[in-house]
Design a protein around this motif. Structure first.
Motif: not given
Ligand code: CP3
Length: 348
Positions: A235, A193, A136, A8, A129, A196-199, A5
């Motif tokens: 995000v 996004i 991430p 993020l 993913r 599934g892109a987390q940033a 984590q």
């Protein structure tokens, strides 16, 4: 599965166990695993084969232990469905087959549907993913200006003379191109996004060629559109440029939850200009990865000392990893960042 984590969290300005670290261009020719794949496939072929793009994305995650993965793709991929032609000639960098110079050229750029025309990018994200586990995944696009500069020049440039000539002599053409690109790039980022892109990171690599006044008039509204579209998806959005010391206040206004800093300004000075209400990413000079380990150590420590344990720092280079960079030094930096930020050891 243990979720990493800290990247993020730092993007959101939250406290972390240790400072997260990843590198722009962390996949690429400096890695023997990448060179082995490049013997068989061109850069565009890698991007267009989602399993191979996913594998290349994983290479630095496995080899370096970084805290984030960046999708393997290129900022110029949208040029292909725009119908402008894209080639990476050996030793020449990117080449655009039909550069855009007139209003007619802007009008004849093909409208495209991101989900179908760049589906291979979204497929790579969906595969990743599944394989990344808790690491991430960062999606990305070029900012309208940086992409426009390639489209107008027909390739890489030092002076951006054709681009600036269009800005100053035919501003209506420049604005029309930027408007079109801001729509296409917003859609592209939002689709990443959704996949599934987390940033996401918006690369405005060459915007430092402009003055603050020109940034305000010609760039800010269009970058803002792309950054806002991504931010609306909740995000973290990293807004990156180089040579931007005089542009940081405007770049902050354009948007992004994290601002990229290059090495031309000490990290604490840059963060002060931006304001501590935003996270920052940076800012080791990529050339330092060629230095002896004690020198690298001192410079890594200096950046962490300037960040001062304040929440909201993501360690990175000030620009992408250079070809021929020793892999061992890159790995050593990952370990140093984690170790120094955990123990706050005084090595100096
Ligand atoms: O690991 C990663 O960072 C993900 C992959 C990635 C690539 N390009 C793959 C690539 C990313 C994030 C990019 C972004 C990109 N592409 C930028 C913005 C970042 C920056 O460095 O400022 C820009 C300006 C481009 C355009 C581009 N693509 C250029 C100018 C070149 C040629 C430069 C060179 O080194 O030859 C490329 C080619 C490219 N894109 C490579 C890679 C790994 C070169 C390696 C190869 O040909 O296999």
């Amino acid at each position: 599965m243990e979720i990493n984590q800290r990247f993020l969290q730092a993007c959101r300005g939250e406290p972390v166990d240790v400072t997260p670290v990843w590198f722009m261009r962390q996949a690429g020719r400096y890695m023997p695993e990448y060179r082995a794949i490049r013997e068989k496939y061109s850069l565009i072929e890698i991007c267009q084969h989602p399993e191979i793009a996913a594998e290349v994305t994983m290479q630095p995650v496995r080899a370096l232990g970084v805290d984030a993965a960046i999708l393997f793709a290129d900022i110029l991929l949208p040029v292909i469905p725009l119908g402008l032609g894209l080639e990476f000639a050996k030793g020449e960098g990117p080449m655009i087959g039909s550069p855009v110079r007139t209003l007619e050229d802007v009008r004849t750029m093909k409208p495209f549907d991101t989900e179908s025309d760049l589906s291979y990018v979204m497929d790579a994200i969906r595969i990743l993913r599944g394989t990344l586990g808790g690491v991430p995944l960062i999606g990305f696009c070029g900012a309208p200006f940086t992409v426009a500069s390639y489209i107008i020049e027909g390739g890489s440039s030092r002076e951006f003379l054709k681009t600036k000539t269009m800005m100053y002599s035919a501003p209506e053409v420049f604005h029309a191109l930027m408007e079109k690109l801001s729509v296409v790039l917003s859609d592209y980022l939002v689709a990443q996004i959704h996949a599934g892109a987390q940033a996401v990171q918006v690369f405005d690599s060459w915007v430092g060629a402009l003055s603050p006044a020109d940034y305000e008039t010609f760039i800010l509204p269009y970058s803002q559109k792309v950054l806002n579209a991504a931010e609306a998806m909740n995000v973290p959005v990293i807004h990156f440029g180089t040579n931007t010391t005089t542009l940081l206040p405007q770049m902050k206004r354009a948007g992004g939850s994290v601002l990229g800093l290059d090495w031309r300004l000490p990290l604490d000075d840059g963060w002060k200009i931006i304001g501590h209400d935003r996270a920052v990413q940076g800012n080791l000079d990529p050339a330092l990865l060629f230095a002896p380990l004690p020198e690298i150590k001192a410079r890594v420590y200096d950046i962490l000392r300037r960040a001062d344990g304040r929440p909201g720092h993501i360690f990175n280079l000030g620009h992408g990893i250079l070809q021929h960079t020793p892999v061992d030094n890159v790995k050593a930096v990952v370990d140093m960042v984690h170790e120094f930020s955990a123990e706050k050891v005084n090595i100096l």
